[in-house]
Design an enzyme around this catalytic site. Structure first.
Site, PDB file in Angstrom:
ATOM      1  N   ASP A  16       0.767  -1.285   0.018  1.00 21.13           N
ATOM      2  CA  ASP A  16      -0.067   0.000  -0.060  1.00 21.13           C
ATOM      3  C   ASP A  16       0.713   1.244  -0.075  1.00 21.13           C
ATOM      4  O   ASP A  16       2.008   1.426   0.705  1.00 21.13           O
ATOM      5  CB  ASP A  16      -1.018  -0.132   1.168  1.00 21.13           C
ATOM      6  CG  ASP A  16      -2.183   0.893   1.101  1.00 21.13           C
ATOM      7  OD1 ASP A  16      -2.345   1.533  -0.015  1.00 21.13           O
ATOM      8  OD2 ASP A  16      -2.920   1.089   2.132  1.00 21.13           O
ATOM      9  N   ASN A  64     -10.450  -2.665  -6.587  1.00 16.85           N
ATOM     10  CA  ASN A  64      -9.603  -1.898  -7.083  1.00 16.85           C
ATOM     11  C   ASN A  64     -10.264  -1.454  -8.445  1.00 16.85           C
ATOM     12  O   ASN A  64     -10.057  -0.374  -9.317  1.00 16.85           O
ATOM     13  CB  ASN A  64      -8.251  -2.326  -7.563  1.00 16.85           C
ATOM     14  CG  ASN A  64      -7.460  -2.116  -6.265  1.00 16.85           C
ATOM     15  OD1 ASN A  64      -6.430  -3.077  -6.172  1.00 16.85           O
ATOM     16  ND2 ASN A  64      -7.460  -1.426  -5.327  1.00 16.85           N
TER      17      ASN A  64
HETATM   18  C1  FPP Z   1      -1.844   0.357  -3.296  1.00 15.90           C
HETATM   19  O1  FPP Z   1      -1.258   1.635  -3.291  1.00 15.90           O
HETATM   20  C2  FPP Z   1      -1.334  -0.524  -4.629  1.00 15.90           C
HETATM   21  C3  FPP Z   1      -1.813  -1.223  -5.392  1.00 15.90           C
HETATM   22  C4  FPP Z   1      -3.416  -1.049  -5.191  1.00 15.90           C
HETATM   23  C5  FPP Z   1      -1.536  -1.990  -6.567  1.00 15.90           C
HETATM   24  C6  FPP Z   1      -0.344  -2.650  -6.041  1.00 15.90           C
HETATM   25  C7  FPP Z   1       0.631  -2.898  -7.344  1.00 15.90           C
HETATM   26  C8  FPP Z   1       1.798  -2.837  -7.528  1.00 15.90           C
HETATM   27  C9  FPP Z   1       2.826  -2.679  -6.468  1.00 15.90           C
HETATM   28  C10 FPP Z   1       2.692  -2.683  -8.814  1.00 15.90           C
HETATM   29  C11 FPP Z   1       2.582  -4.027  -9.595  1.00 15.90           C
HETATM   30  C12 FPP Z   1       2.408  -5.284  -8.985  1.00 15.90           C
HETATM   31  C13 FPP Z   1       3.051  -6.336  -9.421  1.00 15.90           C
HETATM   32  C14 FPP Z   1       2.935  -7.409  -8.874  1.00 15.90           C
HETATM   33  C15 FPP Z   1       4.023  -6.342 -10.632  1.00 15.90           C
HETATM   34  P1  FPP Z   1      -2.371   2.780  -3.644  1.00 15.90           P
HETATM   35  O2  FPP Z   1      -2.446   3.283  -4.936  1.00 15.90           O
HETATM   36  O3  FPP Z   1      -3.645   2.188  -2.852  1.00 15.90           O
HETATM   37  O4  FPP Z   1      -1.778   3.980  -2.762  1.00 15.90           O
HETATM   38  P2  FPP Z   1      -2.197   4.970  -1.947  1.00 15.90           P
HETATM   39  O5  FPP Z   1      -3.393   4.322  -0.892  1.00 15.90           O
HETATM   40  O6  FPP Z   1      -1.271   5.828  -1.456  1.00 15.90           O
HETATM   41  O7  FPP Z   1      -3.217   5.842  -2.973  1.00 15.90           O
END
Ligand code: FPP
Length: 235
Positions: A16, A64
């Site tokens: 996250d 998501n």
């Molecule tokens: C949460 O951060 C993260 C995600 C929803 C996506 C996770 C994906 C990756 C780490 C990249 C690709 C994955 C792989 C396996 C190659 P957020 O966007 O919710 O962050 P925020 O809460 O700060 O907005």
């Protein structure tokens, strides 16, 4: 980590903070996800080097899909590219990759790449890397119930915990010993609900793109100091 430290066999991570990382650096949210993919490489390498048996990463939740198309499309693209680009490295490190989630509702091009990667790495005998895409814990339980109902004429009732677990998408994978969540949020967010009944939770304020091997090491150290009693009293 010292050699006598107790090592978890299965670690799962709720990655996250990509968006906040991007904001902090004056970048677009999708740049945060790109940097997040770099952290995925680091964490995978570290887990394999350390001797962890299973590393589970929550890459894309069912919820998501509620984000703008621009972001969900970019995330899917990023995951696809990562899988393709990383496969030789995963082969070199003897890592088997599994994808879990409602994969049949993904675009056929995405599904095809994921299946290809699972097939290519399927014979590897080192660590198992499990990437959760279009996954939610409630979905997993419901799909198990639906499979059970389909099997119902031949079912032995009452069904045991073990038998029910056999219908979950994670069948054959041990329950997580440790769950790490980055970015300071402290919730389970519909990840492996059934499977995490006795998992140790570790929360860190570090944003996922900044999560390095040293942070992973600190989490493992914290785990090694936990006393797991599974509802019993200490012996
Ligand atoms: C949460 O951060 C993260 C995600 C929803 C996506 C996770 C994906 C990756 C780490 C990249 C690709 C994955 C792989 C396996 C190659 P957020 O966007 O919710 O962050 P925020 O809460 O700060 O907005």
């Amino acid at each position: 980590m010292h050699s006598q430290d107790k090592l978890p066999d299965h670690v799962c991570i709720i990655m996250d903070g990509n968006g906040r990382w991007a904001l902090k650096h004056g970048l677009e949210r999708n740049d945060g996800h790109k940097m997040g993919a770099e952290a995925v490489r680091d964490a995978t390498e570290f887990a394999a080097e350390t001797g962890i048996g299973y590393l589970s990463l929550f890459a894309f939740s069912e919820e998501n899909w509620g984000r703008p198309e621009q972001e969900t499309g970019a995330l899917m693209q990023l995951i696809m590219e990562y899988v393709e680009k990383e496969t030789p490295n995963l082969m070199k490190n003897n890592i088997r990759v599994l994808f879990k989630g409602d994969l049949y509702h993904l675009r056929p091009q995405v599904l095809e790449r994921l299946e290809q990667c699972m097939q290519t790495t399927g014979g590897n005998t080192g660590m198992t890397l499990i990437i959760f895409i279009n996954y939610s814990g409630k979905w997993d339980i419901l799909q198990a119930v639906n499979k059970l109902l389909e099997a119902s004429p031949n079912l032995q009732t009452p069904i045991s915990y073990e038998a029910f677990s056999g219908y979950l998408s994670t069948t054959g994978i041990p329950d997580p010993d440790l769950m790490i969540r980055t970015s300071g949020e402290e919730r389970i967010s519909n990840f492996m609900l059934w499977q995490m009944a006795y998992t140790e939770f570790y929360f860190t304020p570090v944003l996922w793109p900044d999560f390095r091997k040293s942070d992973f090491r600190v989490a493992l150290k914290a785990y090694s100091n936990r006393k797991r009693r599974f509802g019993k009293i200490e012996e």
